[in-house]
Design an enzyme around this catalytic site. Sequence first.
Site, PDB file in Angstrom:
ATOM      1  N   TYR A  33     -11.515 -27.416   2.674  1.00 26.76           N
ATOM      2  CA  TYR A  33     -10.324 -27.364   1.838  1.00 26.76           C
ATOM      3  C   TYR A  33     -10.595 -26.566   0.576  1.00 26.76           C
ATOM      4  O   TYR A  33     -11.745 -26.243   0.259  1.00 26.76           O
ATOM      5  CB  TYR A  33      -9.815 -28.771   1.507  1.00 26.76           C
ATOM      6  CG  TYR A  33     -10.625 -29.540   0.475  1.00 26.76           C
ATOM      7  CD1 TYR A  33     -11.891 -30.031   0.781  1.00 26.76           C
ATOM      8  CD2 TYR A  33     -10.126 -29.778  -0.800  1.00 26.76           C
ATOM      9  CE1 TYR A  33     -12.624 -30.746  -0.158  1.00 26.76           C
ATOM     10  CE2 TYR A  33     -10.851 -30.490  -1.745  1.00 26.76           C
ATOM     11  CZ  TYR A  33     -12.099 -30.974  -1.420  1.00 26.76           C
ATOM     12  OH  TYR A  33     -12.828 -31.672  -2.358  1.00 26.76           O
ATOM     13  N   ARG A  52     -14.787 -18.656  -1.606  1.00 27.01           N
ATOM     14  CA  ARG A  52     -15.511 -19.872  -1.212  1.00 27.01           C
ATOM     15  C   ARG A  52     -14.968 -20.430   0.105  1.00 27.01           C
ATOM     16  O   ARG A  52     -15.714 -20.970   0.921  1.00 27.01           O
ATOM     17  CB  ARG A  52     -15.449 -20.936  -2.300  1.00 27.01           C
ATOM     18  CG  ARG A  52     -16.302 -22.157  -1.911  1.00 27.01           C
ATOM     19  CD  ARG A  52     -16.364 -23.199  -2.987  1.00 27.01           C
ATOM     20  NE  ARG A  52     -15.036 -23.646  -3.328  1.00 27.01           N
ATOM     21  CZ  ARG A  52     -14.743 -24.329  -4.422  1.00 27.01           C
ATOM     22  NH1 ARG A  52     -15.686 -24.647  -5.289  1.00 27.01           N
ATOM     23  NH2 ARG A  52     -13.507 -24.697  -4.665  1.00 27.01           N
ATOM     24  N   ARG A 100     -11.703 -35.433  22.265  1.00 23.35           N
ATOM     25  CA  ARG A 100     -12.800 -35.878  21.397  1.00 23.35           C
ATOM     26  C   ARG A 100     -14.160 -35.604  22.023  1.00 23.35           C
ATOM     27  O   ARG A 100     -14.455 -36.065  23.125  1.00 23.35           O
ATOM     28  CB  ARG A 100     -12.663 -37.359  21.077  1.00 23.35           C
ATOM     29  CG  ARG A 100     -13.706 -37.823  20.048  1.00 23.35           C
ATOM     30  CD  ARG A 100     -13.511 -39.266  19.616  1.00 23.35           C
ATOM     31  NE  ARG A 100     -14.475 -39.619  18.577  1.00 23.35           N
ATOM     32  CZ  ARG A 100     -15.724 -40.024  18.830  1.00 23.35           C
ATOM     33  NH1 ARG A 100     -16.155 -40.148  20.063  1.00 23.35           N
ATOM     34  NH2 ARG A 100     -16.546 -40.311  17.832  1.00 23.35           N
ATOM     35  N   LYS A 147     -17.371 -27.036   1.290  1.00 25.00           N
ATOM     36  CA  LYS A 147     -16.278 -27.870   0.754  1.00 25.00           C
ATOM     37  C   LYS A 147     -15.522 -28.530   1.903  1.00 25.00           C
ATOM     38  O   LYS A 147     -14.417 -28.124   2.258  1.00 25.00           O
ATOM     39  CB  LYS A 147     -15.358 -27.014  -0.128  1.00 25.00           C
ATOM     40  CG  LYS A 147     -14.457 -27.848  -1.048  1.00 25.00           C
ATOM     41  CD  LYS A 147     -13.834 -26.965  -2.108  1.00 25.00           C
ATOM     42  CE  LYS A 147     -12.802 -27.688  -2.952  1.00 25.00           C
ATOM     43  NZ  LYS A 147     -13.318 -28.802  -3.742  1.00 25.00           N
ATOM     44  N   GLU A 179     -23.752 -33.824  -9.543  1.00 23.26           N
ATOM     45  CA  GLU A 179     -22.447 -33.397 -10.070  1.00 23.26           C
ATOM     46  C   GLU A 179     -21.554 -34.610 -10.186  1.00 23.26           C
ATOM     47  O   GLU A 179     -21.951 -35.731  -9.866  1.00 23.26           O
ATOM     48  CB  GLU A 179     -21.822 -32.320  -9.158  1.00 23.26           C
ATOM     49  CG  GLU A 179     -21.676 -32.768  -7.721  1.00 23.26           C
ATOM     50  CD  GLU A 179     -21.300 -31.636  -6.766  1.00 23.26           C
ATOM     51  OE1 GLU A 179     -20.613 -30.699  -7.166  1.00 23.26           O
ATOM     52  OE2 GLU A 179     -21.706 -31.721  -5.577  1.00 23.26           O
ATOM     53  N   LEU A 204     -21.600 -28.607  -4.901  1.00 27.06           N
ATOM     54  CA  LEU A 204     -20.561 -27.646  -4.568  1.00 27.06           C
ATOM     55  C   LEU A 204     -20.631 -26.484  -5.563  1.00 27.06           C
ATOM     56  O   LEU A 204     -20.816 -26.701  -6.764  1.00 27.06           O
ATOM     57  CB  LEU A 204     -19.172 -28.304  -4.643  1.00 27.06           C
ATOM     58  CG  LEU A 204     -18.075 -27.347  -4.183  1.00 27.06           C
ATOM     59  CD1 LEU A 204     -18.091 -27.209  -2.664  1.00 27.06           C
ATOM     60  CD2 LEU A 204     -16.714 -27.806  -4.647  1.00 27.06           C
TER      61      LEU A 204
HETATM   62  N1  PDD Z   1     -12.979 -30.674  -6.379  1.00 24.31           N
HETATM   63  N2  PDD Z   1     -17.986 -30.500  -7.224  1.00 24.31           N
HETATM   64  C1  PDD Z   1     -17.273 -31.239  -6.355  1.00 24.31           C
HETATM   65  C2  PDD Z   1     -17.970 -32.289  -5.568  1.00 24.31           C
HETATM   66  C3  PDD Z   1     -15.882 -31.005  -6.210  1.00 24.31           C
HETATM   67  O1  PDD Z   1     -15.170 -31.729  -5.337  1.00 24.31           O
HETATM   68  C4  PDD Z   1     -15.263 -29.999  -7.004  1.00 24.31           C
HETATM   69  C5  PDD Z   1     -13.793 -29.691  -6.895  1.00 24.31           C
HETATM   70  C6  PDD Z   1     -16.058 -29.272  -7.899  1.00 24.31           C
HETATM   71  C7  PDD Z   1     -15.492 -28.189  -8.761  1.00 24.31           C
HETATM   72  O2  PDD Z   1     -15.171 -27.034  -8.000  1.00 24.31           O
HETATM   73  P1  PDD Z   1     -14.018 -26.023  -8.471  1.00 24.31           P
HETATM   74  O3  PDD Z   1     -14.362 -25.616  -9.869  1.00 24.31           O
HETATM   75  O4  PDD Z   1     -14.117 -24.915  -7.521  1.00 24.31           O
HETATM   76  O5  PDD Z   1     -12.723 -26.799  -8.407  1.00 24.31           O
HETATM   77  C8  PDD Z   1     -17.416 -29.544  -7.975  1.00 24.31           C
HETATM   78  C9  PDD Z   1     -11.570 -30.436  -6.178  1.00 24.31           C
HETATM   79  C10 PDD Z   1     -10.839 -30.044  -7.396  1.00 24.31           C
HETATM   80  C11 PDD Z   1     -10.976 -31.628  -5.458  1.00 24.31           C
HETATM   81  O6  PDD Z   1     -11.658 -32.128  -4.583  1.00 24.31           O
HETATM   82  O7  PDD Z   1      -9.839 -32.018  -5.733  1.00 24.31           O
END
Ligand code: PDD
Length: 284
Positions: A33, A52, A100, A147, A179, A204
């Site tokens: 996503y 990404r 599945r 992601k 993170e 990420l």
């Molecule tokens: N999440 N680390 C993790 C684990 C994340 O899920 C996200 C973003 C980030 C920041 O990435 P970016 O700057 O590209 O948004 C770092 C999104 C916003 C979400 O899951 O809603």
Amino acid sequence: MGRTVYVNGEFVPEEAARISVFDRGFLFADGIYEVTAVLEGRLIDFPGHLRRMHRSLGELDMPAPVGDAALESLHRELVARNGLEEGLVYLQITRGAADRDFAWPAEPEPSLVMFTQARGLENSLAGREGIRVISVPDIRWGRRDIKTVQLLAPSMCKMMARRAGKDDAWMIEDGLVTEGTSNNAWIVTGDGALVTRDLSNAILHGITRAAVLAYAREAQMRVEERAFSLDEAKAAAEAFVTAASSFVTPVVEIDGIAIGSGKPGPVTRRLREIYLSESRRQAI
Ligand code: PDD
């Protein structure tokens, strides 16, 4: 709520949106996503999110359902159809429906789903006053650089924070901060250096992180891409997180310990301003 969502080639009312029970996203979390912020009806950091998205797809050997130009126009059309001025566009690509089986099909028909979430981002309370976080063990898998929609571990961590009466959690592995549950973690050291964890499979690769790093370097700030410990974070002058959904957001407390003055610090506030003005200038 009356939103229009996009599902596999069609814009439909949200109540009418459907995905198969055999979709591998549903059965295996076999999907990726992206979340893109919208300010004044325009997409923030969109080329970075596209890049990404391709990286995540490539790592999972999953085809893109449509080309980049089409994806950009779908984003624009969804924003327009929903009259979205400020908020988020969520995009999800899964490997699609198949009987599945742990092995994935040789010729998948990927699913593409997109929807919007109207939300005040620029003047959020968190952005102005900061958030309070707790530390929790990082219980996620070993490919956090992809992601994927496999988000139960960060959901559990977020709920631990909520139950503790706090806003979010920073995840810890071997004493080091990986993170936040849905954002990248940063500190500002006593001598003014910006520190955020270096890129690897452990985190990420945030698009907002990359943009903030570039803007900080342009502004001649000292930047260190390295892991930092929970103890170093608690003793830092400032702390903050970055994400598409929260831009640059101050962290004013970790595990009940006030960071710096306990208020959003000057470096964090400046970076939030720089990020907002630069990314808005480049918005499409
Ligand atoms: N999440 N680390 C993790 C684990 C994340 O899920 C996200 C973003 C980030 C920041 O990435 P970016 O700057 O590209 O948004 C770092 C999104 C916003 C979400 O899951 O809603």
